[in-house]
Write an enzyme that holds these catalytic residues in place. Structure first.
Site, mmCIF file in Angstrom:
data_model
loop_
_atom_site.group_PDB
_atom_site.id
_atom_site.type_symbol
_atom_site.label_atom_id
_atom_site.label_comp_id
_atom_site.label_asym_id
_atom_site.label_seq_id
_atom_site.Cartn_x
_atom_site.Cartn_y
_atom_site.Cartn_z
ATOM 1 N N PRO A 39 0.811 -1.231 0.082
ATOM 2 C CA PRO A 39 0.070 -0.021 -0.210
ATOM 3 C C PRO A 39 0.931 1.247 0.042
ATOM 4 O O PRO A 39 1.836 1.246 0.722
ATOM 5 C CB PRO A 39 -0.730 -0.180 1.308
ATOM 6 C CG PRO A 39 -0.045 -1.085 2.127
ATOM 7 C CD PRO A 39 0.526 -2.093 1.110
ATOM 8 N N ASN A 40 0.411 2.174 -0.800
ATOM 9 C CA ASN A 40 1.049 3.596 -0.950
ATOM 10 C C ASN A 40 2.415 3.743 -1.673
ATOM 11 O O ASN A 40 2.789 4.717 -1.912
ATOM 12 C CB ASN A 40 1.061 4.266 0.148
ATOM 13 C CG ASN A 40 -0.299 4.152 1.425
ATOM 14 O OD1 ASN A 40 -1.042 4.949 0.668
ATOM 15 N ND2 ASN A 40 -0.472 3.696 2.598
ATOM 16 N N ARG A 47 5.144 11.277 -2.441
ATOM 17 C CA ARG A 47 4.859 10.649 -1.031
ATOM 18 C C ARG A 47 6.075 11.031 -0.229
ATOM 19 O O ARG A 47 7.116 10.262 -0.291
ATOM 20 C CB ARG A 47 4.483 9.337 -1.074
ATOM 21 C CG ARG A 47 4.313 8.731 0.378
ATOM 22 C CD ARG A 47 3.989 7.127 0.296
ATOM 23 N NE ARG A 47 3.692 6.615 1.716
ATOM 24 C CZ ARG A 47 4.148 5.481 2.194
ATOM 25 N NH1 ARG A 47 4.670 4.367 1.373
ATOM 26 N NH2 ARG A 47 4.077 4.930 3.263
ATOM 27 N N TYR A 98 11.290 9.002 1.498
ATOM 28 C CA TYR A 98 11.341 7.976 0.277
ATOM 29 C C TYR A 98 12.049 8.403 -0.943
ATOM 30 O O TYR A 98 12.059 7.577 -1.884
ATOM 31 C CB TYR A 98 9.668 7.481 0.136
ATOM 32 C CG TYR A 98 8.969 6.841 1.260
ATOM 33 C CD1 TYR A 98 9.497 5.828 1.548
ATOM 34 C CD2 TYR A 98 7.954 7.377 1.790
ATOM 35 C CE1 TYR A 98 8.909 5.318 2.921
ATOM 36 C CE2 TYR A 98 7.319 6.859 2.937
ATOM 37 C CZ TYR A 98 7.921 5.573 3.428
ATOM 38 O OH TYR A 98 7.199 5.075 4.425
ATOM 39 N N ASN A 145 8.100 -5.489 -1.050
ATOM 40 C CA ASN A 145 7.995 -4.443 -0.108
ATOM 41 C C ASN A 145 6.386 -4.229 0.393
ATOM 42 O O ASN A 145 5.563 -3.922 -0.196
ATOM 43 C CB ASN A 145 8.297 -3.168 -0.625
ATOM 44 C CG ASN A 145 8.348 -2.065 0.409
ATOM 45 O OD1 ASN A 145 7.793 -2.258 1.440
ATOM 46 N ND2 ASN A 145 8.884 -0.708 -0.020
ATOM 47 N N ALA A 184 3.212 -0.834 4.730
ATOM 48 C CA ALA A 184 2.292 -0.810 6.094
ATOM 49 C C ALA A 184 2.223 -2.302 6.520
ATOM 50 O O ALA A 184 2.109 -2.483 7.934
ATOM 51 C CB ALA A 184 1.265 0.104 6.057
ATOM 52 N N HIS A 211 4.122 -4.561 9.032
ATOM 53 C CA HIS A 211 4.023 -4.303 10.631
ATOM 54 C C HIS A 211 2.705 -5.016 11.230
ATOM 55 O O HIS A 211 2.503 -4.712 12.239
ATOM 56 C CB HIS A 211 4.205 -2.890 10.879
ATOM 57 C CG HIS A 211 4.991 -2.188 10.173
ATOM 58 N ND1 HIS A 211 6.541 -2.435 10.151
ATOM 59 C CD2 HIS A 211 5.339 -1.093 9.251
ATOM 60 C CE1 HIS A 211 7.131 -1.866 9.306
ATOM 61 N NE2 HIS A 211 6.525 -0.931 8.778
ATOM 62 N N ASP A 249 1.745 -15.760 6.148
ATOM 63 C CA ASP A 249 1.430 -17.184 5.952
ATOM 64 C C ASP A 249 1.386 -17.440 4.520
ATOM 65 O O ASP A 249 1.707 -18.587 4.214
ATOM 66 C CB ASP A 249 -0.030 -17.374 6.558
ATOM 67 C CG ASP A 249 0.062 -17.439 8.060
ATOM 68 O OD1 ASP A 249 1.015 -17.410 8.619
ATOM 69 O OD2 ASP A 249 -1.232 -17.328 8.784
ATOM 70 N N GLU A 293 12.663 -9.393 1.799
ATOM 71 C CA GLU A 293 11.866 -8.199 2.051
ATOM 72 C C GLU A 293 12.525 -6.940 1.771
ATOM 73 O O GLU A 293 13.755 -6.924 2.212
ATOM 74 C CB GLU A 293 11.565 -8.336 3.518
ATOM 75 C CG GLU A 293 10.638 -7.149 4.123
ATOM 76 C CD GLU A 293 10.139 -7.233 5.739
ATOM 77 O OE1 GLU A 293 9.830 -8.309 5.879
ATOM 78 O OE2 GLU A 293 10.572 -6.391 6.308
ATOM 79 N N HIS A 341 12.535 -2.589 2.099
ATOM 80 C CA HIS A 341 12.169 -1.367 2.566
ATOM 81 C C HIS A 341 13.125 -0.235 1.867
ATOM 82 O O HIS A 341 14.138 -0.250 2.069
ATOM 83 C CB HIS A 341 12.182 -1.005 4.002
ATOM 84 C CG HIS A 341 10.939 -2.099 4.767
ATOM 85 N ND1 HIS A 341 9.729 -2.074 4.619
ATOM 86 C CD2 HIS A 341 11.321 -3.250 5.239
ATOM 87 C CE1 HIS A 341 9.272 -3.123 4.960
ATOM 88 N NE2 HIS A 341 10.068 -3.879 5.555
ATOM 89 N N ILE A 342 12.341 0.739 1.434
ATOM 90 C CA ILE A 342 13.026 1.834 0.991
ATOM 91 C C ILE A 342 13.629 2.811 1.914
ATOM 92 O O ILE A 342 14.939 2.983 1.747
ATOM 93 C CB ILE A 342 12.155 2.754 -0.041
ATOM 94 C CG1 ILE A 342 11.577 2.112 -1.118
ATOM 95 C CG2 ILE A 342 12.539 4.220 -0.146
ATOM 96 C CD1 ILE A 342 10.213 2.891 -1.739
ATOM 97 N N SER A 343 12.974 2.971 3.121
ATOM 98 C CA SER A 343 13.482 3.741 4.156
ATOM 99 C C SER A 343 14.088 2.741 5.434
ATOM 100 O O SER A 343 13.739 1.565 5.148
ATOM 101 C CB SER A 343 12.382 4.428 4.808
ATOM 102 O OG SER A 343 11.399 3.478 5.530
ATOM 103 N N ARG A 382 13.076 4.601 12.344
ATOM 104 C CA ARG A 382 11.684 5.639 12.469
ATOM 105 C C ARG A 382 10.885 5.023 13.666
ATOM 106 O O ARG A 382 11.474 4.771 14.544
ATOM 107 C CB ARG A 382 10.977 5.102 11.043
ATOM 108 C CG ARG A 382 11.862 5.813 9.681
ATOM 109 C CD ARG A 382 11.244 5.329 8.373
ATOM 110 N NE ARG A 382 9.840 6.218 8.344
ATOM 111 C CZ ARG A 382 8.876 6.152 7.480
ATOM 112 N NH1 ARG A 382 8.992 4.912 6.668
ATOM 113 N NH2 ARG A 382 7.634 6.778 7.424
ATOM 114 N N ARG A 439 7.191 0.627 13.438
ATOM 115 C CA ARG A 439 7.938 -0.063 12.174
ATOM 116 C C ARG A 439 9.080 -1.012 12.339
ATOM 117 O O ARG A 439 9.659 -1.380 11.593
ATOM 118 C CB ARG A 439 8.425 1.390 11.528
ATOM 119 C CG ARG A 439 7.360 2.180 10.672
ATOM 120 C CD ARG A 439 7.876 3.291 9.790
ATOM 121 N NE ARG A 439 6.904 4.301 9.937
ATOM 122 C CZ ARG A 439 5.806 4.312 9.126
ATOM 123 N NH1 ARG A 439 5.249 3.467 8.237
ATOM 124 N NH2 ARG A 439 4.928 5.615 9.276
#
Ligand code: DQA
Length: 142
Positions: A10-11, A18, A23, A74, A77, A80, A87, A98, A100-102, A107, A111
């Site tokens: 999402p997002n 954003r 990001y 990725n 949200a 978390h 699963d 996995e 993550h950009i950040s 943070r 997170r």
């Protein structure tokens, strides 16, 4: 040819506009372009999937069972919160990384917990677009 699925949660479709301070300025299209050009070099096939809906991501992962070699995800949200995505990854044999950009660990505390990382072969956080490229390179080499 090995097929690697790139999932964004999402997002991630809002990248570019954003929170650029967190990001960066690259859009999802820019990221996919960079991944496609590396995939060409590595001689692997890539498929892209982005969704803002948890169930759609679960459905997508289920649908690629025995059809993809590996997954870069990725979960955004849902990282978390989502036992369901965890699963789904566990339920299929394909190795996942996995991304993550950040740097999620610098943070907010919420997170710092990932439901997904434990069912992945590794996690990359904090290196922007390069994280996706490193993950692709690693998976292509397996
Ligand atoms: C993110 C980090 C998550 O905490 C956040 O919810 C995102 C993006 C990242 O790529 O840095 O949407 O996954």
């Amino acid at each position: 040819m090995k097929k690697i699925l790139i999932i964004n949660g999402p997002n991630i479709n809002m990248l570019g506009s954003r929170e650029p301070g967190i990001y960066g300025n690259a859009t999802l299209a820019d990221i996919e372009k960079a991944i496609s050009s590396l995939a060409k070099e590595l001689k692997v096939e890539v498929e892209f999937f982005q969704s803002n809906h948890e169930g759609e991501i679960v459905d997508k992962i289920q649908s690629v069972k025995d059809k993809v070699f590996a997954i870069v995800i990725n979960p955004a949200a849902f990282t978390h919160t989502s036992v369901a995505i965890r699963d789904a990854i566990s339920a299929i044999a394909a190795p996942a990384i996995e991304v993550h950009i950040s740097n999620v660990y610098s943070r907010e505390e919420f997170r710092h917990k990932s439901y997904i990382a434990g069912v992945c072969i590794g996690q990359i956080a904090g290196f922007g677009v390069d994280g996706y490229l490193f993950a692709l390179k690693k998976l292509a080499s397996l």
